[in-house]
Design a protein around this motif. Structure first.
Motif, short mmCIF file in Angstrom:
data_model
loop_
_atom_site.label_atom_id
_atom_site.label_comp_id
_atom_site.label_asym_id
_atom_site.label_seq_id
_atom_site.Cartn_x
_atom_site.Cartn_y
_atom_site.Cartn_z
N GLU A 150 0.88 -1.22 -0.01
CA GLU A 150 -0.07 -0.04 -0.16
C GLU A 150 0.73 1.27 -0.23
OE1 GLU A 150 0.76 -1.18 4.47
OE2 GLU A 150 0.37 -2.08 2.66
N ASP A 151 2.07 1.10 0.13
CA ASP A 151 3.13 2.38 0.23
C ASP A 151 3.24 2.78 -1.14
OD1 ASP A 151 4.96 4.13 0.63
OD2 ASP A 151 6.26 2.89 1.91
N PRO A 152 2.81 4.20 -1.50
CA PRO A 152 3.12 4.80 -2.96
C PRO A 152 4.70 5.18 -3.11
CG PRO A 152 2.20 6.39 -1.72
CD PRO A 152 2.34 5.24 -0.69
N ARG A 153 5.45 5.20 -2.02
CA ARG A 153 6.75 5.84 -2.34
C ARG A 153 7.71 5.05 -3.10
NH1 ARG A 153 8.71 6.57 3.41
NH2 ARG A 153 7.94 4.44 3.73
N GLY A 154 8.61 5.90 -3.81
CA GLY A 154 9.60 5.38 -4.53
C GLY A 154 9.65 4.90 -6.05
N GLU A 155 10.54 4.62 -6.84
CA GLU A 155 10.53 4.21 -8.12
C GLU A 155 10.80 2.76 -8.17
OE1 GLU A 155 12.58 5.72 -12.42
OE2 GLU A 155 13.41 6.55 -10.23
N LEU A 156 9.92 2.17 -8.87
CA LEU A 156 9.84 0.48 -9.17
C LEU A 156 10.83 0.23 -9.92
CD1 LEU A 156 8.16 -1.92 -8.55
CD2 LEU A 156 7.35 -1.54 -10.96
#
Length: 303
Positions: A150-156
């Protein structure tokens, strides 16, 4: 012959196995991603991916192109830096999760050090949860770690599946608590494993806790219990527990790059290291096809 922008797009698709995710990573339209891949395939005269409505996979030629694309882009960046006269400097505080202890991340870091010798690179290896806390506290500039779904942070960097692994000789008893080998809090894999068992109503007991991945691997190889782990990073000497056992599904996990507070002295170096990791991201995990899976009975007495 090969456009660098097409090669970057190819690598993004190869690492995410998704045209949609690659488009998000690169800030492009999905149609543009498809166009870049098609033009690269036209240039090579080979199909680099097999794709249908449900999946994207690299062909053998696509696998070969991975290495070529990385090297071409590396040389392209070196030439650009040489002729523009830009040399990165400063202190870069980089955090990597324990998951990458046994991967080829050191090769990526070595290449970065060779390309940017005037950057003072400081490496911290910790649990993903701890790294996110240190990043929020301003103690790190860039983190490569897991994130919760559920965490939206960061670049995949890539998606992966969490699976149960253990020693090949390990046998689980359906009537006894699951013997768990886990990281301490705030480990993300630990939390996801416990949540899955709680949802199933399955009893469990912790037989080993270690902040070191090598410590967990040693316990698992000794047959003490099972551990939740990334499917693409199964360590040598351990195997995936078959799906027909009484263990619950663990779901998926994302490995991401997250930037901290932008400091002028580290921003350029952080961006350059992030680009190097994204370019070489396929080197951070083995492909699932090479993953060992245990064969045999799903639940017998012992262990």
């Amino acid at each position: 012959m090969y456009d660098p922008s097409h090669l970057r797009t190819f690598l993004a698709v190869a690492q995410t196995l998704s045209f949609t995710q690659a488009a998000r990573r690169l800030g492009l339209r999905q149609s543009t991603v498809s166009q870049h891949v098609r033009r690269l395939e036209d240039a090579t005269g080979r199909a680099l991916f097999t794709r249908d409505t449900h999946s994207v996979e690299l062909t053998e030629d696509g696998e070969a192109m991975l290495g070529f694309a990385r090297r071409i882009l590396d040389v392209h960046e070196q030439a650009s830096a040489f002729f523009t006269g830009t040399r990165l400097r400063g202190r870069l505080r980089f955090g990597a999760s324990e998951d990458f202890v046994l991967t080829r991340l050191p090769e990526i870091l070595e290449g970065f050090r060779n390309d940017h010798p005037e950057v003072d690179l400081e490496l911290t290896v910790e649990l993903s949860g701890t790294l996110h806390e240190q990043l929020s506290a301003g103690k790190l500039d860039l983190v490569l770690a897991k994130r919760r779904p559920e965490d939206p942070r960061g670049e995949l960097v890539w998606h992966d599946e969490l699976v149960w692994i253990g020693a090949e000789r390990l046998r689980l008893d359906a009537d006894r608590p699951v013997p768990l080998i886990v990281f301490p809090p705030p480990g993300i894999t630990r939390a996801l494993a416990l949540e899955a068992l709680e949802r199933q109503g399955r009893a469990w007991r912790i037989v080993c806790t270690s902040g070191s991945l090598n410590g967990l691997i040693a316990a698992a190889r000794a047959g003490l219990g099972v551990m939740a782990h990334s499917r693409g990073l199964v360590p040598p000497g351990l195997v995936r527990i078959p799906e027909r056992t009484v263990l619950p599904e663990l779901g998926r996990v994302d490995f991401v790059l997250v930037h901290g507070r932008r400091r002028p002295s580290s921003q350029g170096a952080a961006d350059a290291l992030a680009a190097a990791i994204l370019t070489g991201g396929d080197r951070l995990h083995r492909r699932a096809a090479a993953e060992p899976v245990r064969r045999g009975p799903s639940a017998t007495r012992g262990g």
